[in-house]
Design a protein around this motif. Structure first.
Motif, PDB file in Angstrom:
ATOM      1  N   ALA A  57     -77.584  94.000  17.015  1.00 24.64           N
ATOM      2  CA  ALA A  57     -78.663  93.450  17.832  1.00 24.64           C
ATOM      3  C   ALA A  57     -79.918  93.315  16.975  1.00 24.64           C
ATOM      4  O   ALA A  57     -80.126  94.072  16.023  1.00 24.64           O
ATOM      5  CB  ALA A  57     -78.945  94.340  19.031  1.00 24.64           C
ATOM      6  N   LEU A  58     -80.733  92.342  17.331  1.00 25.48           N
ATOM      7  CA  LEU A  58     -81.995  92.089  16.639  1.00 25.48           C
ATOM      8  C   LEU A  58     -83.125  92.125  17.659  1.00 25.48           C
ATOM      9  O   LEU A  58     -83.036  91.488  18.715  1.00 25.48           O
ATOM     10  CB  LEU A  58     -81.964  90.722  15.951  1.00 25.48           C
ATOM     11  N   THR A  59     -84.181  92.873  17.341  1.00 31.40           N
ATOM     12  CA  THR A  59     -85.367  92.923  18.187  1.00 31.40           C
ATOM     13  C   THR A  59     -86.587  92.563  17.354  1.00 31.40           C
ATOM     14  O   THR A  59     -86.786  93.127  16.264  1.00 31.40           O
ATOM     15  CB  THR A  59     -85.562  94.321  18.789  1.00 31.40           C
ATOM     16  N   MET A  60     -87.380  91.636  17.859  1.00 30.31           N
ATOM     17  CA  MET A  60     -88.647  91.287  17.225  1.00 30.31           C
ATOM     18  C   MET A  60     -89.771  91.484  18.246  1.00 30.31           C
ATOM     19  O   MET A  60     -89.716  90.923  19.343  1.00 30.31           O
ATOM     20  CB  MET A  60     -88.625  89.852  16.705  1.00 30.31           C
ATOM     21  N   VAL A  61     -90.751  92.287  17.858  1.00 35.17           N
ATOM     22  CA  VAL A  61     -91.883  92.594  18.730  1.00 35.17           C
ATOM     23  C   VAL A  61     -93.150  92.096  18.064  1.00 35.17           C
ATOM     24  O   VAL A  61     -93.437  92.440  16.909  1.00 35.17           O
ATOM     25  CB  VAL A  61     -91.986  94.104  18.995  1.00 35.17           C
ATOM     26  N   ASN A  62     -93.924  91.288  18.772  1.00 35.19           N
ATOM     27  CA  ASN A  62     -95.189  90.758  18.278  1.00 35.19           C
ATOM     28  C   ASN A  62     -96.282  91.094  19.284  1.00 35.19           C
ATOM     29  O   ASN A  62     -96.103  90.872  20.492  1.00 35.19           O
ATOM     30  CB  ASN A  62     -95.125  89.239  18.098  1.00 35.19           C
ATOM     31  N   GLY A  63     -97.381  91.621  18.807  1.00 34.70           N
ATOM     32  CA  GLY A  63     -98.458  91.971  19.716  1.00 34.70           C
ATOM     33  C   GLY A  63     -99.816  91.671  19.116  1.00 34.70           C
ATOM     34  O   GLY A  63    -100.044  91.853  17.914  1.00 34.70           O
TER      35      GLY A  63
END
Length: 765
Positions: free
Chosen positions: A314-320
């Protein structure tokens, strides 16, 4: 103002059993009592009982049942956690006796606050109202591989409710004493593929400290609004994208910094009586705002993508992105005198990106990735005073003339005419200093769990960090007309129109190791070793020389902590509980000290240790009744060694109680077509000191509080009427003491909330 899967810990068992909804929604209560609480502290969904880190998880449903509407209220129910909200601009977050509350733009946090997976730890931008919450996870101990370098002693992760398929909504309103008004709710609409959700919360309350000053509001009130919009796009079971937009606003009246030494027109100074905080007559000109109080706006954008691109991967990308702009005007002398009037203007923006790959099979679970974090912030502090008043109140230049007379009048206001031989009756004075911080951190991390047998899990990981920290400083400090000195406040240095700058770079490796052993499905043991780090402080100010002002660079080394924990947790029949012990050692322990010129400086206090035990017990004798209790004991402080400065040696940590405990019960009992619910509770906290060095005059003795939330649900649980009371017995106790006034020899005191009570009505559809 101060610049202020049940892990192997104890707090989870209580939470997972006594509070079934703590980690899940109310619909999952039966499953929760069986230990199937799902959390994401390790960046993957797991049963709470299977996570080998110290964790407490609280659901939005349980927050409502407890009547908790703010993080400081929640802290009463989690051993090892204390949160001091001096104001929304100045929260102090304490995990296991270690505080993170510095307002300096040049100093890093110790406790990471995460909002939907993004670091929001910069103190003046970190306050986040909690409404329409899925859950809050409190993770104790250093968690660098999971939550980054700022989690030197722990992390608090706030996760908002996500949009879901279907149409639903809720609305809740309430009123109470001190003219309390509350209104909140949410609306959700969508399908399995795309859904949207809007939520809001409005809270307003008059101040509970009567302010005698004309033209000013009563103190320690509340006026805030939060609005959140969320959009979820899920074109397949494997791909989910979430966009979350949040706006948080405060327009709170002033903070009650009350002096005990200086009387008011209604009598001697009393933190639990009237205050006379009038601020500066030139407040708008010198301090940017006409009245005492807080004006704060926070804008937050979050975009997260989860893609399960393979059966095991799985791949998770978090941008804030987060932007905050806060301005708080406060009366630091705690009296009617035009003496120590300040503003703190804090602005900043932050950007965070994280990419994380995760792998799972029967024998191994792991993740790796990289993170980039950028922040750019300032802390601007203007000062306003009247020269004669300042000199008389600070130095008593004229014998027999008090700062404040016994009847509350400002006697020192006549000092200017005496000191200038009648040439002036007032000499207004203003100055300002600003510290600046621009920080970039780059890190790579890897974390893996080996499962050699179903009974044993071994987890190891590390984060490799490189950071660049840049600091700036400037000050406008006019000469004092009356004293003829370089500045009215001793030690303040004018930078001559210059902004001094410096920078430095650092690198670190932060490891962790966890062992989890399952004696059975219902009884586990654990051991943990992890390293935490509070970043070095690139501290910059100014000093005067014969040739003019120059930069004053006083670096402070990074604070390093090693954490060791062991414990057990389990359940049998109606009983569940846990007990765990921890030991932490610190090198270069950083302390924030308020200097005589009103600025805050970070200093290294040398070595420190912290050890403690946390235990919880829950008894569930019936499906409708749960009885709970927990206790945490901490023995921590700066080491008593000859190599440590005498003023720090042997001091207890700021805001650290030796003992913290909570007990109560929860009833949720159907009675025909009506359900009665109630959660009365008692919380206890032993003596705390508000400052390092410790001072018994600036401390709070033990505090016991009684809280209750109770009511009825009816109409198929669609409607609710509830009553609540916090501090039911109306105990007088202090929220904080010392503060900026303490640097000038007149510490001020902030009273905590008195009894607050009210009623709420709600409906959902």
């Amino acid at each position: 103002m101060r610049s202020h899967y049940l892990p192997i810990s104890i707090s989870l068992l209580l939470v997972s059993t006594a509070f079934p909804a703590f980690a899940q929604t109310a619909d999952d209560e039966e499953q929760a009592f069986e230990g199937e609480i799902i959390v994401t502290a390790q960046k993957r969904e797991e049963r709470l009982i299977d996570v080998p880190v110290t964790l407490s998880a609280v659901s939005g449903a349980r927050l409502k049942e407890l009547g908790v509407s703010d993080l400081d209220e929640l802290a009463n129910y989690i051993p090892g956690l204390n949160i001091q909200e001096q104001s929304a601009n100045n929260p102090g977050v304490v995990i296991r006796g270690i505080t993170s509350d510095s307002g300096s733009a040049q100093q890093a946090a110790r406790v990471t606050l995460y909002y939907n997976g993004v670091d929001i730890s910069r103190s003046r931008g970190s306050y986040q109202d909690i409404y329409d919450i899925e859950r809050i996870e409190v993770i104790k101990g250093p968690q660098a591989t999971l939550f980054g370098t700022a989690s030197a002693v722990g992390a608090i992760s706030i996760i908002s409710a996500r949009p879901e398929a279907g149409f639903s909504g809720s609305v809740t309103g309430g009123i109470g004493n001190f003219n309390q008004r509350q209104l909140g709710g949410h609306l959700n609409i969508g399908s399995d593929e795309i859904a949207a959700r809007v939520a809001f919360a409005f809270k307003k309350r008059d101040g509970y400290v009567n302010n005698l000053a004309p033209g000013q509001e009563d103190l320690n009130g509340q006026n805030q609004l939060g609005v959140r919009g969320s959009l979820r796009f899920k074109p397949s079971d494997e791909l989910t994208a979430d966009l979350i937009l949040t706006y948080d606003r405060q327009r709170n009246p002033g903070t009650a910094f009350v002096s005990r030494a200086l009387p008011t027109t209604s009598g001697p100074g009393n933190p639990f009586g009237d205050a006379f905080l009038g601020g500066s007559p030139r407040s708008l000109q010198d301090l940017y705002q006409e009245k005492l109080g807080l004006t704060r706006d926070v804008y937050d954008v979050n975009y997260t993508v989860n893609w399960e691109f393979d059966d095991n991967w799985a791949l998770t990308m978090v941008n804030g992105y987060r932007k905050f702009d806060s301005l708080e005007v406060f009366d630091a002398d705690g009296s009617a005198a035009w003496y120590l009037e300040f503003t703190e203007l804090a602005k900043g923006d932050q950007f965070n990106h994280e990419t994380r790959f995760a792998y799972t099979d029967d024998k191994f679970r792991g993740s790796f990735g990289f993170n980039y974090f950028h922040e750019n912030s300032i802390q601007n502090v203007p000062f306003s005073s009247e020269e004669g008043t300042f000199l008389q109140c600070a130095a008593r230049l004229i014998p027999g003339l008090p700062c404040i007379a016994a009847n509350g009048t400002v006697s020192a206001a006549g000092a200017t005419a005496i000191l200038t031989g009648g040439r002036f009756t007032q000499v207004p004075y203003s100055s300002v200093f600003e510290n600046q911080g621009r920080n970039d951190s780059y890190s790579m991390f890897a974390d893996g769990t080996w499962i050699p047998t179903p009974a044993l899990e071994i987890t190891a990981g590390a984060r490799v960090l490189i950071e660049k920290r840049r600091s700036g400083f400037y000050a406008r400090v006019p000469r004092s007309l009356i004293s003829g000195g370089a500045s009215l406040i001793p030690g303040q240095v004018d930078t001559g129109g210059q902004t001094f700058r410096t920078e430095d770079s650092f690198a670190a490796v932060l490891p962790r190791l966890n062992l989890l052993y399952r004696f059975s499905d219902d009884f586990n043991a654990y051991a943990t070793v992890s390293k935490g780090r509070r970043s070095a402080t690139v501290q910059l100010g100014a000093r005067a020389t014969a040739t003019g002002p120059v930069a004053n660079f006083t670096p402070v080394l990074a604070e390093n902590v090693w954490n060791y924990e062991i414990g057990v947790k389990g359940s049998s029949g109606m009983f569940s509980g846990s007990i765990g012990a921890y030991y932490l050692t610190y090198d270069n322990f950083q302390v924030s000290v308020v200097l005589p010129n009103g600025t805050t400086q970070t200093q290294s206090a040398g070595t420190a240790t912290n050890k403690g035990v946390e235990a919880e017990l829950t008894i569930k004798p019936a499906s409708w009744l749960s009885v709970f209790g927990n206790i945490g004991y901490i023995d921590g402080g700066i080491d008593d060694k000859p190599t440590i400065a005498a003023n720090f040696r042997g001091a207890k940590f700021r805001l650290q109680p030796d003992v913290q405990a909570a007990a109560g019960f929860t009833i949720d009992a159907p009675m025909g077509g009506i359900t009665f619910f109630a959660t009365p509770s008692v919380t206890y906290r032993s003596k705390i000191f508000f400052e390092i060095p410790n001072n018994n005059l600036i401390s709070q003795e033990a505090v016991t509080l009684v809280n209750v939330n109770a009511g009825f649900r009816f109409g198929g649980d669609r409607f609710e009427v509830a009553a609540f009371a916090r501090n039911l017995l109306n105990e007088d106790y202090l929220l904080d003491a010392g503060n900026t006034g303490g640097a000038f020899g007149i510490p001020t005191f902030i009273p905590a909330e008195p009894r607050l009570y009210g009623i709420r009505v709600g409906a959902k559809f």
